[in-house]
Design a protein around this motif. Sequence first.
Motif, PDB file in Angstrom:
ATOM      1  N   GLY A 162       0.774  -1.228   0.000  1.00 19.08           N
ATOM      2  CA  GLY A 162       0.000   0.000   0.000  1.00 19.08           C
ATOM      3  C   GLY A 162       0.804   1.275   0.000  1.00 19.08           C
ATOM      4  N   GLN A 163       2.118   1.202  -0.211  1.00 21.41           N
ATOM      5  CA  GLN A 163       2.918   2.415  -0.308  1.00 21.41           C
ATOM      6  C   GLN A 163       2.654   3.115  -1.647  1.00 21.41           C
ATOM      7  OE1 GLN A 163       6.840   0.734   0.333  1.00 21.41           O
ATOM      8  NE2 GLN A 163       6.879   1.445   2.459  1.00 21.41           N
ATOM      9  N   PRO A 164       2.796   4.434  -1.697  1.00 20.75           N
ATOM     10  CA  PRO A 164       2.531   5.169  -2.941  1.00 20.75           C
ATOM     11  C   PRO A 164       3.675   5.029  -3.930  1.00 20.75           C
ATOM     12  CG  PRO A 164       3.257   6.675  -1.228  1.00 20.75           C
ATOM     13  CD  PRO A 164       3.119   5.338  -0.569  1.00 20.75           C
ATOM     14  N   ASN A 199      -0.309   5.712  -8.277  1.00 16.01           N
ATOM     15  CA  ASN A 199      -1.191   5.024  -7.344  1.00 16.01           C
ATOM     16  C   ASN A 199      -0.731   5.332  -5.917  1.00 16.01           C
ATOM     17  OD1 ASN A 199      -2.781   3.157  -5.883  1.00 16.01           O
ATOM     18  ND2 ASN A 199      -2.717   1.677  -7.571  1.00 16.01           N
ATOM     19  N   ASN A 200      -1.635   5.913  -5.114  1.00 13.84           N
ATOM     20  CA  ASN A 200      -1.236   6.225  -3.732  1.00 13.84           C
ATOM     21  C   ASN A 200      -1.298   5.003  -2.815  1.00 13.84           C
ATOM     22  OD1 ASN A 200      -3.916   5.867  -2.955  1.00 13.84           O
ATOM     23  ND2 ASN A 200      -4.257   8.005  -2.356  1.00 13.84           N
ATOM     24  N   GLY A 201      -1.725   3.865  -3.384  1.00 13.59           N
ATOM     25  CA  GLY A 201      -1.711   2.612  -2.646  1.00 13.59           C
ATOM     26  C   GLY A 201      -2.858   2.418  -1.678  1.00 13.59           C
ATOM     27  N   GLN A 202      -3.709   3.449  -1.536  1.00 17.55           N
ATOM     28  CA  GLN A 202      -4.770   3.387  -0.552  1.00 17.55           C
ATOM     29  C   GLN A 202      -6.158   3.550  -1.170  1.00 17.55           C
ATOM     30  OE1 GLN A 202      -4.139   2.750   2.834  1.00 17.55           O
ATOM     31  NE2 GLN A 202      -2.097   2.327   1.973  1.00 17.55           N
ATOM     32  N   ASN A 203      -6.364   4.671  -1.846  1.00 15.64           N
ATOM     33  CA  ASN A 203      -7.721   4.955  -2.312  1.00 15.64           C
ATOM     34  C   ASN A 203      -7.782   5.713  -3.627  1.00 15.64           C
ATOM     35  OD1 ASN A 203      -6.870   7.499  -1.560  1.00 15.64           O
ATOM     36  ND2 ASN A 203      -8.124   7.576   0.306  1.00 15.64           N
ATOM     37  N   GLY A 254      -9.186   8.725  -9.949  1.00 23.15           N
ATOM     38  CA  GLY A 254     -10.260   8.469  -8.999  1.00 23.15           C
ATOM     39  C   GLY A 254      -9.939   7.311  -8.086  1.00 23.15           C
ATOM     40  N   SER A 255     -10.971   6.716  -7.540  1.00 18.87           N
ATOM     41  CA  SER A 255     -10.795   5.693  -6.509  1.00 18.87           C
ATOM     42  C   SER A 255     -10.187   4.421  -7.081  1.00 18.87           C
ATOM     43  CB  SER A 255     -12.147   5.370  -5.873  1.00 18.87           C
ATOM     44  OG  SER A 255     -12.951   4.607  -6.757  1.00 18.87           O
ATOM     45  N   GLU A 256      -9.656   3.604  -6.173  1.00 20.44           N
ATOM     46  CA  GLU A 256      -9.214   2.270  -6.549  1.00 20.44           C
ATOM     47  C   GLU A 256     -10.420   1.474  -7.071  1.00 20.44           C
ATOM     48  OE1 GLU A 256      -6.111   1.713  -6.563  1.00 20.44           O
ATOM     49  OE2 GLU A 256      -5.127   2.735  -4.888  1.00 20.44           O
TER      50      GLU A 256
END
Length: 507
Positions: A164-166, A257-261, A281-283
């Motif tokens: 989940g790291q960016p 990708n910020n890895g979270q949302n 936008g969102s994942e």
Amino acid sequence: MTRLRTIFLSIAAVLAGLFVAVTPAQAATSQPCDIYGSAGTPCVGAHSTIRALYAAYNGPLYQVKRADGALLNIGLLSPGGIANAAAQDSFCLNSTCIINEIFDQSPRHNDLTIEGAGGAGNADVGSPANALPVSVGGHTAYGVEISSGMGYRDNSTSGVAVNGQPEGMYMVASATHVNGGCCFDYGNAETNNQDTGNGHMDAVYLGLRCEFGGCNSSGGPWVAADLENGLYQSNTGTQASDPGPGIIPFVTAMLNNNGQNHFALKRANAQTGGLTTTYSGSEPTVKTGYSPMHQEGAIVLGTGGDNSNADVGSFFEGVMTAGVPTDAADNAVQANIVAAGYGGSNGVPGGTLTPGSSISLRATTACCTTRYIRHSGGDAITSVISSSSSDLDRNDATWIIRPGLANSSCVSFESKNYPGDYLRHSNYQLHRQPFDGSSLMAQDATFCPATGNTGQYTSFQSYNYPGYYIRHYNATVYIAHNGGSNPWDTTSLWADDTTWQVSSPWA
């Protein structure tokens, strides 16, 4: 693998006429990884067989392996500059070479070697080193042409995003050499060559695969995010309104990708213009497991995370960053890519059979002296070409002379506007196809010139079918034998139809 950093000797003797005469390359002042580093998102992977991605870089770009097992690291013409393709040409002369390793220019040393077997594919083979000659900044260099069964990987990396790291990444690839196979990727993948679940990949993709439907029917290829078990053009999978970059030779494809949302996709023509954001936008929401991401930190080039290797593609450069780059940094990198001057294969206008020369081939039969060999839909035909013909038609009728892929004393014909594609015969008919590195295609794409069968101009005999010559028959191009069993082997006008004028290029 231990990196061999050697001092390269200057190669003074290369094939006559192979390169355009240019002034020595000058060191760059700022390259993509300098830009990203200054913006606080340093490169953790920087791969290219074409050019330096740091202004100060002066190490090897890649390693070639000759048929006898000998190895050579290919460096730069100058610090921060372009690959020394002449060293490869000299080393591989009268033999074959593959790209054995692609070195990471970043301090992380995440070098890519030929990929091993995975959950969806057997162990890969290396890309043929001479399959994809292009020009950049006026110099010849070689890209990585991926055919099915080829790929590169590093499963033991340093600094690449995990859990989940960016991160951000881009690659410069080609929209002229794509298919719908899975998956022509560059980016973050599993460390065991297996599909370990949704969100365990984060790689940028370019190709014709449309897994969620609804893609623009007149478009493609598309830039997508391979997040494992889905090629996502948006959080719902599809991006129906985006027609893709079009069939252009050089495409910049970006994924952040910020890895979270949140993830974003951008694309551009790598030769001109700025970036277009196709999704931000969102994942993904159509499946679970992507928010947060679960990246494992391997780097893959040319295949899916489980070594799904049915794809094709062309790779010229790519980087991965720690953290999500700013829009300003991405825009500056795109401007740098455009300024690098990517172009089609170098061809020296002159209409000769000297390697590197760009030519057109004119029919000499009395009926057809305004007709030239060109490709159309992948097939070789003859068409009337003139100064009033469209740019597309004139490009389709222009070829670059290369040393024969199977015998350097003969020639091969590379498409001017489809870098890495060559004229080859299959079931006697000639086609334009990407070089897949196979011995069969190398032989099928090699032709030996001789005095024309009419006593003037030039005829081209098939290297692996002696006695068969390139011939036009009912506007289609074949290899033909005088008096053979096929309709195009007819003795009527055989000498005329197999004789060609090597002329100045239309493009």
